[in-house]
Write a protein that holds these residues in place. Structure first.
Motif, PDB file in Angstrom:
ATOM      1  N   GLY A   1       0.799  -1.220   0.000  1.00  0.00           N
ATOM      2  CA  GLY A   1       0.000   0.000   0.000  1.00  0.00           C
ATOM      3  C   GLY A   1       0.830   1.266   0.000  1.00  0.00           C
ATOM      4  N   TRP A   2       2.051   1.184  -0.523  1.00  0.00           N
ATOM      5  CA  TRP A   2       2.922   2.355  -0.544  1.00  0.00           C
ATOM      6  C   TRP A   2       2.413   3.402  -1.537  1.00  0.00           C
ATOM      7  N   THR A   3       2.512   4.652  -1.148  1.00  0.00           N
ATOM      8  CA  THR A   3       2.321   5.773  -2.061  1.00  0.00           C
ATOM      9  C   THR A   3       3.704   6.150  -2.573  1.00  0.00           C
ATOM     10  N   VAL A   4       4.011   5.734  -3.774  1.00  0.00           N
ATOM     11  CA  VAL A   4       5.370   5.887  -4.295  1.00  0.00           C
ATOM     12  C   VAL A   4       5.549   7.295  -4.854  1.00  0.00           C
ATOM     13  N   LYS A   5       6.455   8.025  -4.246  1.00  0.00           N
ATOM     14  CA  LYS A   5       6.741   9.394  -4.674  1.00  0.00           C
ATOM     15  C   LYS A   5       7.653   9.398  -5.895  1.00  0.00           C
ATOM     16  N   ALA A   6       8.642   8.512  -5.901  1.00  0.00           N
ATOM     17  CA  ALA A   6       9.556   8.405  -7.044  1.00  0.00           C
ATOM     18  C   ALA A   6      10.379   7.139  -6.908  1.00  0.00           C
ATOM     19  N   VAL A   7      10.680   6.524  -8.046  1.00  0.00           N
ATOM     20  CA  VAL A   7      11.604   5.400  -8.131  1.00  0.00           C
ATOM     21  C   VAL A   7      12.818   5.864  -8.919  1.00  0.00           C
TER      22      VAL A   7
END
Length: 440
Positions: free
Chosen positions: A184-190
């Motif tokens: 359930g991560w809110t991914v800001k940037a990879v």
């Protein structure tokens, strides 16, 4: 081109130590010393093969965690994959260290690189495959970033990942992307680092002043309807990944003596791929760092001398001061992103009116919002205006006049109290830093 600046009244980012070329070299030498790190290679040996390399990487994360008082949680997602380059199936395992955020732990920044290697025959799991630049360089960068960033505490979570299975079909990237979704991560940037340790090509052309950042245009997770709206309303050049690329370019310009970012407006190199692509398919913002000049004689090659030409991905072809500068840029980026709020979700209404109404929902941790504008035919953001955040507001809005919506792209970034600014979220279809498709 620089497109953002921090308010003078805001506190500057904490100083980050410079990456050590010597330590990066030592880590690459260790990985090369495993002989091969092919995904289908030996897993039980303590000195050779992918298993030994993964265990060593895990031990490095554990040592870093011990040095920061246990600030890293080390996990190893795994799954059996079968495919064209793994016809009989194989267990793919990633080594992942999680530095939990203190305020918004579900907001996540990921720094990653694949640890597996290969030679000319992608199915050859026995021959020596040193994989120095591809991709011990990216793995060493991840380990060094963890050492530096773990000395700080952040509102958001930073994830450091050593991936397996890239050369066999981007399986390590798929595994971690699925794990991010499951958590359930809110991914800001990879930030995917793959081939980041060399500065000269096989033709003798050298460039140690730039690093390439690849970003997608039309979103990989867009439905046909989504893509049609992007083409109609101008979203084909404003994906979250594209705005992360612009943000990185501006960040690099902030640091004298660092590398300049050469933005490449395609998801990856021509006809090739990397572990960030599975993240894009799930709707997570992701970019790829790669050297400015690739050396094709020293990647994906058997160790040999042929017609007087030496082939093979060996450590003597690397440029460790250059790798240290790419590492420094990643460290600065993760530091800034982990302190910054999430980019807000923005809408623009300029339909048959002499002005434009921008609206966005508030985001946690924002002290102010920065309104951005650029002409539709321009790459970089050109104009900005700051608005203090109203903690009581359920919806933020501003009317821009006499701007005509047809002629401009608008966006909003969020700035924390200590001056860390998020990438811009564009007010176009597909501009939001969140998956598009239901269920992603």
């Amino acid at each position: 081109m620089r497109y953002f600046a921090l308010l003078a009244a805001l506190v500057a980012a904490p100083a980050m130590g410079q990456a050590s070329p010597e330590r990066l070299r030592s880590d690459v030498e260790t990985m090369v010393g495993f002989g091969t790190r092919h995904t289908l290679s030996e897993t039980q040996s303590e000195t050779r093969g992918i298993g030994a390399a993964r265990r060593w990487g895990k031990a490095q994360f554990e040592a870093t965690s011990k040095a920061c008082g246990g600030c890293l949680e080390v996990v190893e997602p795994e799954r059996v994959f079968t495919g064209r380059r793994i016809p009989e199936g194989a267990l793919i395992r990633d080594v992942v260290a999680i530095q939990r955020g203190s305020e918004r732990p579900d907001e996540v920044v990921i720094i990653m690189g694949h640890i597996d290697s290969r030679v000319s025959d992608v199915m050859d799991a026995v021959s020596d495959a040193p994989g120095a630049n591809d991709n011990a360089s990216g793995s060493a960068l991840v380990l060094e970033a963890a050492r530096a960033l773990s000395q700080q505490r952040y509102p958001s979570t930073i994830v450091y990942a050593l991936l397996s299975g890239e050369e066999q079909g981007l399986y390590g990237g798929q595994l971690l992307a699925d794990y991010a979704k499951e958590q359930g991560w809110t991914v800001k940037a990879v930030l995917n680092n793959d081939i980041v340790g060399g500065s000269c090509g096989s033709d003798g052309v050298c460039d140690n002043a730039h690093v390439r950042v690849f970003s997608e245009g039309l979103r990989a997770d867009a439905s046909e309807e989504d893509a049609a709206r992007m083409r109609s309303l101008g979203g084909q050049d404003d994906s979250p990944s594209r705005n992360v690329s612009r943000w990185l370019d501006g960040l690099a310009d902030d640091f004298v003596g660092g590398l300049d970012v050469r933005q490449v407006f395609r998801a990856d190199r021509m006809g090739r791929g990397g572990d960030h692509l599975p993240f894009l398919a799930l709707g997570f913002p992701a970019v790829r760092f790669t050297v400015a000049i690739e050396d094709y004689q020293h990647q994906h090659q058997d160790l040999r001398v042929e017609n007087g030409v030496t082939y093979g991905d060996t450590i003597d072809e690397m440029d460790f001061p250059y790798l240290a500068r790419v590492t420094d840029l990643n460290i600065r980026a993760a530091d800034r992103l982990a302190r910054a709020p999430m980019p807000p979700v923005v809408s623009a209404d300029g339909l048959v009116r002499p002005d434009v109404l921008l609206e966005w929902e508030p985001v946690a941790g924002a002290a102010l919002y920065r309104i951005w504008r650029r002409a539709t035919d321009q790459r970089d953001w050109q104009w900005r205006m700051d608005l203090p955040a109203d903690p009581a507001a359920d919806l933020n809005s501003v009317v821009l006049a006499p701007d005509r919506g047809d002629d401009w792209i608008f966006g909003v970034s969020a700035v924390s109290a200590d001056g860390a600014e998020s990438p811009v979220s564009s007010a176009v279809p597909g501009g939001q830093f969140a998956p598009l498709a239901a269920g992603h």
